[in-house]
Write a protein that holds these residues in place. Structure first.
Motif, short mmCIF file in Angstrom:
data_model
loop_
_atom_site.label_atom_id
_atom_site.label_comp_id
_atom_site.label_asym_id
_atom_site.label_seq_id
_atom_site.Cartn_x
_atom_site.Cartn_y
_atom_site.Cartn_z
N VAL A 101 22.56 22.93 56.15
CA VAL A 101 22.45 23.44 54.78
C VAL A 101 22.93 24.90 54.72
O VAL A 101 23.65 25.28 53.79
N GLU A 102 22.57 25.70 55.71
CA GLU A 102 23.02 27.09 55.74
C GLU A 102 24.55 27.16 55.85
O GLU A 102 25.18 28.03 55.24
N THR A 103 25.14 26.26 56.58
CA THR A 103 26.60 26.22 56.71
C THR A 103 27.23 25.87 55.37
O THR A 103 28.23 26.47 54.97
N GLN A 104 26.65 24.93 54.64
CA GLN A 104 27.16 24.59 53.31
C GLN A 104 27.09 25.81 52.38
O GLN A 104 28.04 26.11 51.66
N ARG A 105 25.97 26.51 52.43
CA ARG A 105 25.81 27.70 51.60
C ARG A 105 26.89 28.74 51.92
O ARG A 105 27.48 29.34 51.03
N LEU A 106 27.13 28.90 53.19
CA LEU A 106 28.13 29.85 53.65
C LEU A 106 29.53 29.49 53.16
O LEU A 106 30.27 30.33 52.66
N VAL A 107 29.89 28.23 53.28
CA VAL A 107 31.23 27.79 52.85
C VAL A 107 31.38 27.96 51.34
O VAL A 107 32.43 28.41 50.87
N HIS A 108 30.35 27.66 50.58
CA HIS A 108 30.41 27.88 49.13
C HIS A 108 30.65 29.36 48.82
O HIS A 108 31.44 29.71 47.94
N PHE A 109 29.97 30.23 49.54
CA PHE A 109 30.16 31.67 49.34
C PHE A 109 31.60 32.08 49.65
O PHE A 109 32.23 32.82 48.89
N LYS A 110 32.11 31.58 50.78
CA LYS A 110 33.48 31.93 51.16
C LYS A 110 34.49 31.44 50.12
O LYS A 110 35.44 32.15 49.78
N ILE A 111 34.26 30.26 49.60
CA ILE A 111 35.15 29.75 48.55
C ILE A 111 35.12 30.68 47.34
O ILE A 111 36.16 30.99 46.76
N SER A 112 33.94 31.17 46.99
CA SER A 112 33.85 32.04 45.82
C SER A 112 34.56 33.37 46.04
O SER A 112 35.25 33.87 45.13
N ILE A 113 34.46 33.97 47.21
CA ILE A 113 35.10 35.27 47.41
C ILE A 113 36.61 35.14 47.56
O ILE A 113 37.35 36.01 47.12
N TYR A 114 37.06 34.05 48.15
CA TYR A 114 38.51 33.85 48.23
C TYR A 114 39.09 33.50 46.86
O TYR A 114 40.20 33.93 46.53
N SER A 115 38.35 32.77 46.06
CA SER A 115 38.81 32.46 44.69
C SER A 115 38.94 33.73 43.87
O SER A 115 39.91 33.90 43.12
N ALA A 116 37.99 34.64 44.01
CA ALA A 116 38.06 35.92 43.29
C ALA A 116 39.28 36.72 43.74
O ALA A 116 40.00 37.28 42.92
N ALA A 117 39.53 36.75 45.03
CA ALA A 117 40.70 37.48 45.54
C ALA A 117 41.99 36.89 45.00
O ALA A 117 42.91 37.63 44.63
N LEU A 118 42.05 35.58 44.90
CA LEU A 118 43.25 34.94 44.34
C LEU A 118 43.42 35.28 42.87
O LEU A 118 44.56 35.41 42.39
N TYR A 119 42.35 35.42 42.17
CA TYR A 119 42.43 35.83 40.77
C TYR A 119 43.14 37.18 40.67
O TYR A 119 44.04 37.37 39.86
N TYR A 120 42.73 38.12 41.53
CA TYR A 120 43.37 39.44 41.53
C TYR A 120 44.85 39.36 41.90
O TYR A 120 45.69 39.99 41.27
N THR A 121 45.16 38.59 42.96
CA THR A 121 46.57 38.53 43.40
C THR A 121 47.46 37.90 42.34
O THR A 121 48.62 38.28 42.21
N ASN A 122 46.91 36.96 41.60
CA ASN A 122 47.70 36.35 40.53
C ASN A 122 47.97 37.34 39.39
O ASN A 122 49.08 37.40 38.86
N ILE A 123 46.96 38.12 39.04
CA ILE A 123 47.15 39.14 38.01
C ILE A 123 48.20 40.16 38.46
O ILE A 123 49.07 40.57 37.70
N LEU A 124 48.12 40.54 39.73
CA LEU A 124 48.99 41.58 40.27
C LEU A 124 50.35 41.05 40.72
O LEU A 124 51.22 41.84 41.09
N ASN A 125 50.48 39.73 40.74
CA ASN A 125 51.71 39.08 41.20
C ASN A 125 52.04 39.46 42.65
O ASN A 125 53.20 39.72 42.99
N TYR A 126 51.02 39.48 43.49
CA TYR A 126 51.18 39.74 44.92
C TYR A 126 51.43 38.39 45.60
O TYR A 126 50.49 37.72 46.03
N GLN A 127 52.65 37.98 45.67
CA GLN A 127 52.99 36.62 46.10
C GLN A 127 52.61 36.33 47.55
O GLN A 127 52.08 35.25 47.84
N GLU A 128 52.88 37.24 48.45
CA GLU A 128 52.55 36.98 49.86
C GLU A 128 51.04 36.91 50.06
O GLU A 128 50.54 36.04 50.76
N ASP A 129 50.31 37.83 49.44
CA ASP A 129 48.85 37.79 49.54
C ASP A 129 48.32 36.48 48.95
O ASP A 129 47.41 35.86 49.51
#
Length: 156
Positions: A101-129
């Motif tokens: 269960v702790e591992t599931q919680r962790l993976v959900h958290f990682k998905i959320s922080i990577y999704s947020a980072a992708l939101y920023y890169t899309n706004i900024l048009n940072y294609q490689e990132d």
């Protein structure tokens, strides 16, 4: 922070901090798991986390001009809670189910922080990132599927 670019840079350092901390944390979790399947999943998650850390290291180096010390307090707290749980789990069944269960919680958290980072890169048009972070996020989605399959296999 005055710009979206600065916000993204901060977030990138935040994720990098999370991955650094998780290398140690997942190693401990894997060493404590007594179920073979759970241990294998945690070891795979650990190797993927090391790969993520290496990929992020290259991205972070591109933003050294404003290099700042950022600590992911969420992962720090998560790892403290997980260590407390491990100390308190006196039965193997409880330990393994709790670690799953702790591992599931962790993976959900990682998905959320990577999704947020992708939101920023899309706004900024940072294609490689965007490419690098998308690959990591895809891997985290796969990790979630793998961890969820442990429930069906009754790991205890």
């Amino acid at each position: 922070m005055r710009t979206i670019s600065e916000l993204y840079e901060y977030h990138l350092h935040y994720i990098y901090s999370a991955e650094i901390q998780l290398v140690e944390g997942l190693s401990i979790m894997a060493s404590k798991a007594t179920n073979r399947l759970l241990n294998e999943v945690l070891e795979i998650q650990l190797e993927k986390t090391k790969d993520n850390k290496q990929a992020l290291s290259k991205l972070v180096q591109g933003y050294l001009e404003n290099n700042r010390e950022v600590t992911c307090l969420m992962v720090q707290a998560y790892l403290r809670e997980t260590q407390e749980f491990i100390k308190g789990a006196t039965q193997e069944e409880v330990l393994n189910v709790g670690l799953m269960v702790e591992t599931q919680r962790l993976v959900h958290f990682k998905i959320s922080i990577y999704s947020a980072a992708l939101y920023y890169t899309n706004i900024l048009n940072y294609q490689e990132d965007t490419r690098v972070l998308s690959e990591i996020l895809d891997g985290e989605h796969q990790n979630l599927i793998t961890v969820a399959s442990l429930e069906k296999d009754q790991i205890y």
